[in-house]
Enzyme design. Sequence first.
Site, PDB file in Angstrom:
ATOM      1  N   LYS A  13      77.303   2.849  53.101  1.00 32.06           N
ATOM      2  CA  LYS A  13      78.073   2.983  51.859  1.00 32.06           C
ATOM      3  C   LYS A  13      78.281   4.450  51.480  1.00 32.06           C
ATOM      4  O   LYS A  13      79.380   4.845  51.108  1.00 32.06           O
ATOM      5  CB  LYS A  13      77.386   2.247  50.697  1.00 32.06           C
ATOM      6  CG  LYS A  13      77.341   0.735  50.859  1.00 32.06           C
ATOM      7  CD  LYS A  13      76.923   0.041  49.575  1.00 32.06           C
ATOM      8  CE  LYS A  13      75.532   0.413  49.112  1.00 32.06           C
ATOM      9  NZ  LYS A  13      74.437  -0.047  49.999  1.00 32.06           N
ATOM     10  N   ARG A  88      74.912  -4.938  41.399  1.00 33.44           N
ATOM     11  CA  ARG A  88      73.961  -5.392  42.403  1.00 33.44           C
ATOM     12  C   ARG A  88      73.412  -6.773  42.059  1.00 33.44           C
ATOM     13  O   ARG A  88      72.628  -7.329  42.821  1.00 33.44           O
ATOM     14  CB  ARG A  88      72.796  -4.413  42.431  1.00 33.44           C
ATOM     15  CG  ARG A  88      72.615  -3.669  43.731  1.00 33.44           C
ATOM     16  CD  ARG A  88      71.324  -2.892  43.588  1.00 33.44           C
ATOM     17  NE  ARG A  88      70.903  -2.220  44.783  1.00 33.44           N
ATOM     18  CZ  ARG A  88      71.333  -1.018  45.153  1.00 33.44           C
ATOM     19  NH1 ARG A  88      72.247  -0.380  44.464  1.00 33.44           N
ATOM     20  NH2 ARG A  88      70.855  -0.458  46.233  1.00 33.44           N
ATOM     21  N   ARG A 132      67.827   7.565  60.269  1.00 29.03           N
ATOM     22  CA  ARG A 132      67.965   8.338  59.028  1.00 29.03           C
ATOM     23  C   ARG A 132      66.653   9.037  58.660  1.00 29.03           C
ATOM     24  O   ARG A 132      66.649  10.205  58.294  1.00 29.03           O
ATOM     25  CB  ARG A 132      68.401   7.385  57.906  1.00 29.03           C
ATOM     26  CG  ARG A 132      68.541   8.037  56.545  1.00 29.03           C
ATOM     27  CD  ARG A 132      69.433   7.221  55.644  1.00 29.03           C
ATOM     28  NE  ARG A 132      68.684   6.249  54.853  1.00 29.03           N
ATOM     29  CZ  ARG A 132      69.253   5.356  54.031  1.00 29.03           C
ATOM     30  NH1 ARG A 132      70.569   5.314  53.923  1.00 29.03           N
ATOM     31  NH2 ARG A 132      68.539   4.517  53.341  1.00 29.03           N
ATOM     32  N   ARG A 144      62.962   9.352  51.647  1.00 25.30           N
ATOM     33  CA  ARG A 144      62.845   8.583  50.404  1.00 25.30           C
ATOM     34  C   ARG A 144      61.654   7.641  50.514  1.00 25.30           C
ATOM     35  O   ARG A 144      61.452   7.034  51.555  1.00 25.30           O
ATOM     36  CB  ARG A 144      64.127   7.764  50.196  1.00 25.30           C
ATOM     37  CG  ARG A 144      65.222   8.522  49.482  1.00 25.30           C
ATOM     38  CD  ARG A 144      66.559   7.822  49.613  1.00 25.30           C
ATOM     39  NE  ARG A 144      66.563   6.426  49.153  1.00 25.30           N
ATOM     40  CZ  ARG A 144      67.658   5.686  49.096  1.00 25.30           C
ATOM     41  NH1 ARG A 144      68.829   6.196  49.458  1.00 25.30           N
ATOM     42  NH2 ARG A 144      67.609   4.446  48.666  1.00 25.30           N
ATOM     43  N   ARG A 155      63.877  -4.330  50.537  1.00 18.00           N
ATOM     44  CA  ARG A 155      65.192  -4.075  49.905  1.00 18.00           C
ATOM     45  C   ARG A 155      66.273  -4.952  50.525  1.00 18.00           C
ATOM     46  O   ARG A 155      67.198  -5.397  49.839  1.00 18.00           O
ATOM     47  CB  ARG A 155      65.565  -2.594  50.041  1.00 18.00           C
ATOM     48  CG  ARG A 155      64.888  -1.727  48.982  1.00 18.00           C
ATOM     49  CD  ARG A 155      64.805  -0.267  49.401  1.00 18.00           C
ATOM     50  NE  ARG A 155      66.099   0.332  49.639  1.00 18.00           N
ATOM     51  CZ  ARG A 155      66.310   1.370  50.460  1.00 18.00           C
ATOM     52  NH1 ARG A 155      65.291   1.898  51.121  1.00 18.00           N
ATOM     53  NH2 ARG A 155      67.507   1.860  50.605  1.00 18.00           N
TER      54      ARG A 155
HETATM   55  P1  ADP Z   1      70.519   1.676  49.015  1.00 16.03           P
HETATM   56  O1  ADP Z   1      70.325   2.671  50.099  1.00 16.03           O
HETATM   57  O2  ADP Z   1      69.496   0.583  49.032  1.00 16.03           O
HETATM   58  O3  ADP Z   1      71.908   1.167  48.894  1.00 16.03           O
HETATM   59  P2  ADP Z   1      70.642   3.064  46.420  1.00 16.03           P
HETATM   60  O4  ADP Z   1      70.544   4.525  46.573  1.00 16.03           O
HETATM   61  O5  ADP Z   1      71.948   2.484  46.060  1.00 16.03           O
HETATM   62  O6  ADP Z   1      70.056   2.441  47.746  1.00 16.03           O
HETATM   63  O7  ADP Z   1      69.575   2.563  45.348  1.00 16.03           O
HETATM   64  C1  ADP Z   1      68.201   2.882  45.431  1.00 16.03           C
HETATM   65  C2  ADP Z   1      67.415   2.125  44.374  1.00 16.03           C
HETATM   66  O8  ADP Z   1      67.935   2.440  43.069  1.00 16.03           O
HETATM   67  C3  ADP Z   1      67.487   0.606  44.450  1.00 16.03           C
HETATM   68  O9  ADP Z   1      66.577   0.064  45.370  1.00 16.03           O
HETATM   69  C4  ADP Z   1      67.169   0.230  42.993  1.00 16.03           C
HETATM   70  O10 ADP Z   1      65.792   0.338  42.700  1.00 16.03           O
HETATM   71  C5  ADP Z   1      67.880   1.306  42.200  1.00 16.03           C
HETATM   72  N1  ADP Z   1      69.279   0.900  41.855  1.00 16.03           N
HETATM   73  C6  ADP Z   1      70.422   1.513  42.238  1.00 16.03           C
HETATM   74  N2  ADP Z   1      71.495   0.870  41.759  1.00 16.03           N
HETATM   75  C7  ADP Z   1      71.014  -0.188  41.056  1.00 16.03           C
HETATM   76  C8  ADP Z   1      71.608  -1.251  40.338  1.00 16.03           C
HETATM   77  N3  ADP Z   1      72.944  -1.369  40.239  1.00 16.03           N
HETATM   78  N4  ADP Z   1      70.812  -2.163  39.748  1.00 16.03           N
HETATM   79  C9  ADP Z   1      69.485  -2.075  39.824  1.00 16.03           C
HETATM   80  N5  ADP Z   1      68.843  -1.108  40.500  1.00 16.03           N
HETATM   81  C10 ADP Z   1      69.592  -0.175  41.116  1.00 16.03           C
END
Ligand code: ADP
Length: 201
Positions: A13, A88, A132, A144, A155
């Site tokens: 993404k 999400r 990564r 991370r 996740r």
């Molecule tokens: P990923 O690599 O899993 O797509 P993100 O960087 O988008 O990771 O998100 C990392 C973390 O931030 C998620 O695991 C969650 O804890 C939190 N987070 C991000 N966006 C949301 C959302 N829309 N709703 C709830 N938690 C979120």
Amino acid sequence: MIIILLGPPGAGKGTQAAHIVEKYGIPQLSTGDILRAAVAEQTPVGIKAKEVMDLGDLVSDDIVAAIVEERIDAEDCAGGFLLDGFPRTLAQAEMLDTMLLDDLMEKQERNLDAVIELRVDADLLIERLRTRVKETVARGEEPRKDDDEETFKYRLKVYQDQTAPLIPYYEKQGKLKVVDGMGAVDAVSAEIDAKLDQFRR
Ligand code: ADP
């Protein structure tokens, strides 16, 4: 143009978001990036979110919806925006629909144009995660916390349980565009462009 980028962790993404930002000139709103910045700055939201994020769980719908609502009112989002990592959950999708509807009533016409789903096999996601993490370490940076393999798998499960229901939700709205996320970066970008070009304005 208002676009949502949907896909499991590791689907690419972030990479494709950068492409869309450059090509279509709309800003990217990544709730993950915004939350990580809040954690780094130790804001009240960041302090609340840190533990949940480290465990790979979702931050509460109310917190993320408030972040998005504030952000999309900023001037640079007037011509559209790209949502990455939001919504999400079904509740978040409904909140977004309400936000856009409220804007519509204030005579600011804003419609969601398309939801791009990056579809990728779960096996490949674990491979991409390992790459990564290795690359991050090679740059001398700390990976991370939620990229630890067990947390990453969790996740993926959270995505299946809570986010995947958005696929039929947007399909019903006629907004869903499925893109094969398994190919090379450029091939995926080209497929996204083919699906988005009709919304250019
Ligand atoms: P990923 O690599 O899993 O797509 P993100 O960087 O988008 O990771 O998100 C990392 C973390 O931030 C998620 O695991 C969650 O804890 C939190 N987070 C991000 N966006 C949301 C959302 N829309 N709703 C709830 N938690 C979120």
